[in-house]
Design a protein around this motif. Structure first.
Motif, PDB file in Angstrom:
ATOM      1  N   PRO A   1       0.813  -1.216   0.000  1.00 58.32           N
ATOM      2  CA  PRO A   1       0.000   0.000   0.000  1.00 58.32           C
ATOM      3  C   PRO A   1       0.848   1.269   0.000  1.00 58.32           C
ATOM      4  CG  PRO A   1      -0.079  -1.103   2.135  1.00 58.32           C
ATOM      5  CD  PRO A   1       0.659  -2.019   1.215  1.00 58.32           C
ATOM      6  N   THR A   2       0.212   2.360  -0.322  1.00 58.09           N
ATOM      7  CA  THR A   2       0.928   3.632  -0.431  1.00 58.09           C
ATOM      8  C   THR A   2       1.585   4.013   0.901  1.00 58.09           C
ATOM      9  OG1 THR A   2       0.701   5.931  -1.034  1.00 58.09           O
ATOM     10  CG2 THR A   2      -1.201   4.962   0.037  1.00 58.09           C
ATOM     11  N   GLY A   3       2.803   4.513   0.810  1.00 57.07           N
ATOM     12  CA  GLY A   3       3.514   4.977   2.004  1.00 57.07           C
ATOM     13  C   GLY A   3       4.059   3.867   2.881  1.00 57.07           C
TER      14      GLY A   3
ATOM     15  N   HIS B   1      13.024   6.372  15.228  1.00 52.51           N
ATOM     16  CA  HIS B   1      13.779   6.743  14.025  1.00 52.51           C
ATOM     17  C   HIS B   1      13.397   8.155  13.551  1.00 52.51           C
ATOM     18  CE1 HIS B   1      15.696   6.255  10.167  1.00 52.51           C
ATOM     19  NE2 HIS B   1      14.547   6.384   9.523  1.00 52.51           N
ATOM     20  N   PHE B   2      12.096   8.412  13.485  1.00 52.46           N
ATOM     21  CA  PHE B   2      11.658   9.725  12.979  1.00 52.46           C
ATOM     22  C   PHE B   2      11.924  10.836  13.995  1.00 52.46           C
ATOM     23  CE2 PHE B   2       8.663   6.973  10.371  1.00 52.46           C
ATOM     24  CZ  PHE B   2       9.497   7.016   9.271  1.00 52.46           C
ATOM     25  N   CYS B   3      11.861  10.491  15.303  1.00 53.93           N
ATOM     26  CA  CYS B   3      12.193  11.501  16.315  1.00 53.93           C
ATOM     27  C   CYS B   3      13.671  11.890  16.168  1.00 53.93           C
ATOM     28  CB  CYS B   3      11.942  10.969  17.727  1.00 53.93           C
ATOM     29  SG  CYS B   3      10.204  10.939  18.157  1.00 53.93           S
TER      30      CYS B   3
ATOM     31  N   LYS C   1       7.883   1.074  -0.012  1.00 55.56           N
ATOM     32  CA  LYS C   1       8.346   0.346  -1.210  1.00 55.56           C
ATOM     33  C   LYS C   1       9.654   0.944  -1.730  1.00 55.56           C
ATOM     34  CE  LYS C   1       4.381   0.922  -3.374  1.00 55.56           C
ATOM     35  NZ  LYS C   1       3.638   1.544  -2.265  1.00 55.56           N
ATOM     36  N   GLU C   2       9.729   2.269  -1.695  1.00 54.86           N
ATOM     37  CA  GLU C   2      10.952   2.890  -2.207  1.00 54.86           C
ATOM     38  C   GLU C   2      12.152   2.552  -1.312  1.00 54.86           C
ATOM     39  OE1 GLU C   2      10.565   6.963  -3.376  1.00 54.86           O
ATOM     40  OE2 GLU C   2      12.749   7.237  -3.377  1.00 54.86           O
ATOM     41  N   VAL C   3      11.914   2.484  -0.005  1.00 49.61           N
ATOM     42  CA  VAL C   3      12.998   2.109   0.913  1.00 49.61           C
ATOM     43  C   VAL C   3      13.503   0.707   0.535  1.00 49.61           C
ATOM     44  CG1 VAL C   3      13.593   1.734   3.343  1.00 49.61           C
ATOM     45  CG2 VAL C   3      11.911   3.468   2.746  1.00 49.61           C
TER      46      VAL C   3
ATOM     47  N   VAL D   1       3.516   4.275   6.810  1.00 45.73           N
ATOM     48  CA  VAL D   1       4.683   4.867   7.486  1.00 45.73           C
ATOM     49  C   VAL D   1       4.819   6.354   7.130  1.00 45.73           C
ATOM     50  CG1 VAL D   1       7.144   4.618   7.909  1.00 45.73           C
ATOM     51  CG2 VAL D   1       5.783   2.611   7.385  1.00 45.73           C
ATOM     52  N   ARG D   2       4.475   6.701   5.905  1.00 45.75           N
ATOM     53  CA  ARG D   2       4.598   8.107   5.505  1.00 45.75           C
ATOM     54  C   ARG D   2       3.708   8.984   6.390  1.00 45.75           C
ATOM     55  NH1 ARG D   2       3.327   8.002   0.387  1.00 45.75           N
ATOM     56  NH2 ARG D   2       5.446   7.957  -0.402  1.00 45.75           N
ATOM     57  N   GLN D   3       2.500   8.513   6.665  1.00 49.38           N
ATOM     58  CA  GLN D   3       1.574   9.291   7.493  1.00 49.38           C
ATOM     59  C   GLN D   3       2.108   9.422   8.923  1.00 49.38           C
ATOM     60  OE1 GLN D   3      -2.287   7.540   7.824  1.00 49.38           O
ATOM     61  NE2 GLN D   3      -3.243   9.435   8.549  1.00 49.38           N
TER      62      GLN D   3
HETATM   63  N1  LIG Z   1      10.534   0.554   7.452  1.00 46.54           N
HETATM   64  C1  LIG Z   1      10.810   1.860   7.328  1.00 46.54           C
HETATM   65  N2  LIG Z   1      11.797   2.408   8.069  1.00 46.54           N
HETATM   66  C2  LIG Z   1      12.068   3.731   7.999  1.00 46.54           C
HETATM   67  N3  LIG Z   1      11.409   4.586   7.210  1.00 46.54           N
HETATM   68  C3  LIG Z   1      10.439   4.098   6.444  1.00 46.54           C
HETATM   69  C4  LIG Z   1      10.085   2.713   6.456  1.00 46.54           C
HETATM   70  N4  LIG Z   1       9.088   2.512   5.604  1.00 46.54           N
HETATM   71  C5  LIG Z   1       8.815   3.712   5.069  1.00 46.54           C
HETATM   72  N5  LIG Z   1       9.615   4.664   5.577  1.00 46.54           N
HETATM   73  C6  LIG Z   1       9.572   6.109   5.277  1.00 46.54           C
HETATM   74  O1  LIG Z   1       8.208   6.412   4.980  1.00 46.54           O
HETATM   75  C7  LIG Z   1       8.113   7.296   3.888  1.00 46.54           C
HETATM   76  C8  LIG Z   1       7.328   6.635   2.758  1.00 46.54           C
HETATM   77  O2  LIG Z   1       8.048   5.516   2.282  1.00 46.54           O
HETATM   78  P1  LIG Z   1       8.161   5.181   0.726  1.00 46.54           P
HETATM   79  O3  LIG Z   1       8.269   6.419  -0.088  1.00 46.54           O
HETATM   80  O4  LIG Z   1       9.232   4.161   0.573  1.00 46.54           O
HETATM   81  O5  LIG Z   1       6.730   4.531   0.508  1.00 46.54           O
HETATM   82  P2  LIG Z   1       6.100   3.934  -0.831  1.00 46.54           P
HETATM   83  O6  LIG Z   1       5.478   2.637  -0.468  1.00 46.54           O
HETATM   84  O7  LIG Z   1       7.128   3.911  -1.929  1.00 46.54           O
HETATM   85  O8  LIG Z   1       4.980   5.006  -1.146  1.00 46.54           O
HETATM   86  P3  LIG Z   1       4.164   5.275  -2.527  1.00 46.54           P
HETATM   87  O9  LIG Z   1       3.335   4.063  -2.804  1.00 46.54           O
HETATM   88  O10 LIG Z   1       3.318   6.447  -2.179  1.00 46.54           O
HETATM   89  O11 LIG Z   1       5.178   5.558  -3.570  1.00 46.54           O
HETATM   90  C9  LIG Z   1       9.528   7.642   3.496  1.00 46.54           C
HETATM   91  O12 LIG Z   1       9.893   8.815   4.168  1.00 46.54           O
HETATM   92  C10 LIG Z   1      10.349   6.471   4.022  1.00 46.54           C
HETATM   93  O13 LIG Z   1      11.652   6.867   4.306  1.00 46.54           O
END
Ligand SMILES: Nc1ncnc2c1ncn2[C@@H]1O[C@H](COP(=O)(O)OP(=O)(O)OP(=O)(O)O)[C@@H](O)[C@H]1O
Length: 485
Positions: A198-200, A353-355, A203-205, A381-383
């Motif tokens: 799902p979004t956020g 981590h975010f703090c 996946k990019e990580v 996680v983004r939210q």
């Molecule tokens: N397991 C994790 N540990 C640390 N940070 C994370 C983790 N998962 C996600 N994040 C952080 O959450 C935010 C969103 O992650 P990311 O962009 O990888 O999501 P995504 O699934 O690719 O989203 P989208 O589908 O919208 O492209 C980023 O700031 C990323 O660094």
């Protein structure tokens, strides 16, 4: 051409599959059958080698396209014509497009040829007039050890990943552990990867971890959002174009397929890729070749495609909006990133981590962390990250308590909807090492309700949403059960 191994069916010149225990693939390239036979009989004394033969430049190219060759022994002259130097062409091509280790085979009188071969990138040379076990085997064994070491380094790098490549992936839940394992597995292959979730959710990580852990982390990681730019522009961005290919194309331009070199081409929002480009992408994945816009010449794609999407691709296939063949091609190595509601145990690690990324000290009390875990996070996680960023700006206290969490949450972000909440609970209960989960949960709920109601059965029944008699029946059943004795 004879080939004693099953072709791996891989995608481009010099496919790479990192399997430390697989036999070494040796390619002997010589236009003379007798010369190939002599080398083959010397090498056949060795265990763990699979021999392949080719009699011309084109045949050698075909073998290299389909089999993961480790060492290529190449005669410089691949024709009766004394001026032929196809072997040198092959050495240069192998160094450019493959990880095979080329060695030239030539006469001792041809010093100039030997020099040219070494300049083109040959690792060593074997003298034709001294073809014997004592001279050939040490060279092949030396290069074989080198190849095995390369494989071992990759495996070790992947095994050590918790401290390196996946370090950006916070969390210690079982789910995230499985995700880390999946990442380390796909790193050992060079096939395309499909990252879903799902979004956020991160996946990019995950894509970045796959790139960082891979053998070509030093090459670029290029990302293209398939939904962000018009089709025509995307085609030329991906494939590049020739000068004059279209209005405004005033010079030849490399596309992502070229610029990525051996690195990772990250196709984000893959589901949005227009159908025409889906067909072209499939062709690149199947043949390892592509053409620039306006060109008739094919070029090799050396990198790896990693695609991501939050869409249900199988659903898109059913709707005719995504090609089925491309879906199957990509879905071989599928890495699913779970949503945050599936791994609320990771919330404390993510919060820490975010703090840590804020410019002021910020920490959460236990009850605040629990409050976060009880909320639903549709933006995953983004939210959560955005929420902490907001607190860091607007909240004056450094210690965040449950009341602050409630006050700063967006009004739309209520408690976990009942169905979803129960689902999350059911997920974690099912993973517990308890024999009869239904009984265990029932008695736990009744005990808790009784404790909260100060031992009063009617009060407990009200809390449980059932009648007093039902509570009593269940308590009696509990007393009679064998475990209770
Ligand atoms: N397991 C994790 N540990 C640390 N940070 C994370 C983790 N998962 C996600 N994040 C952080 O959450 C935010 C969103 O992650 P990311 O962009 O990888 O999501 P995504 O699934 O690719 O989203 P989208 O589908 O919208 O492209 C980023 O700031 C990323 O660094």
């Amino acid at each position: 051409m004879t080939s004693t191994a099953v072709a791996h069916g891989l995608r481009c010149f010099g496919p790479q599959v990192y399997e430390p225990d697989r036999p070494m693939n040796i390619l002997i390239v010589d236009d003379q059958r007798s010369a190939r036979r002599i080398l083959a009989s010397i090498l056949s004394t060795q265990e763990g080698l699979v021999l392949h033969e080719a009699s011309s430049l084109d045949e050698a190219r075909r073998v290299l396209t389909t089999i993961a060759i480790d060492i290529a022994l190449i005669d410089v002259r691949l024709d009766v014509d004394a001026r032929n130097r196809d072997g040198l062409v092959l050495v240069a091509e192998i160094r450019e497009k493959s990880t095979a280790l080329p060695v030239v085979v030539t006469a001792s009188s041809e010093m100039e040829e030997i020099r040219a071969a070494m300049r083109a990138g040959a690792y060593d040379y074997i003298l034709k007039d001294e073809l014997c076990e004592e001279l050939v085997l040490p060279i092949v064994q030396g290069l074989g050890s080198r190849r095995r070491l390369e494989h071992e380094v990759l495996h070790l790098r992947a095994r050590l990943a918790p401290d390196t490549g996946v370090q950006g992936l916070m969390g210690s839940s079982e789910v995230i552990g499985r995700l880390r394992t999946a990442i380390k597995r796909v790193v050992l292959s060079d096939r395309p990867v499909l990252v879903t979730g799902p979004t956020g959710s991160g996946k990019e990580v995950v894509v970045r971890a796959i790139h960082t852990l891979g053998p070509h982390a030093g090459d670029p990681l290029l990302d293209l959002n398939c939904g962000a730019i018009p089709e025509m522009l995307m085609e030329s961005q991906l494939f590049g174009h020739e000068r004059g290919a279209f209005t405004g194309a005033d010079r030849r331009q490399d596309g992502y397929f070229t610029a990525v070199r051996r690195g990772t081409l990250f196709l984000d929002e893959l589901a949005e890729l227009p159908l025409l480009l889906q067909a072209k992408l499939l062709r690149v994945l199947e043949t390892g070749r592509f053409r620039r816009v306006g060109s008739t010449t094919e070029e090799h794609f050396l990198g790896r495609v990693v695609a991501a999407t939050h869409a249900q691709l199988d659903e898109r296939v059913r709707q005719g909006r995504f090609r089925e063949d491309l879906f199957h091609r990509l879905n071989v190595l599928n890495v699913r990133v779970p949503g945050l509601d599936e791994r609320t145990q990771d919330i404390p690690a993510l919060v820490a981590h975010f703090c840590g990324q804020q410019t002021r000290p910020l920490r959460f009390s236990e009850d605040a962390l629990e409050a976060l875990a009880r909320r639903s996070w549709p933006g995953n996680v983004r939210q959560l990250r955005n929420f902490i960023d907001r607190l860091a700006v607007f909240c004056e206290d450094d210690l965040i308590r449950a009341e602050t969490v409630a006050a700063y949450l967006e009004p739309s972000q209520g408690l976990v909807p009942m169905d979803d909440g129960l689902k999350v609970m059911a997920h974690s209960i099912l993973r517990m090492p308890v024999a009869n989960k239904l009984d265990a949960i029932e008695s736990m709920l009744i005990n808790e309700a009784l404790a909260l109601a100060g031992g009063n059965k009617s009060g407990a029944a009200r809390l449980l949403g059932i009648g007093r008699k039902a509570v009593e029946r269940r308590l009696e059943r509990k007393d009679e059960s064998p475990e209770a004795e």
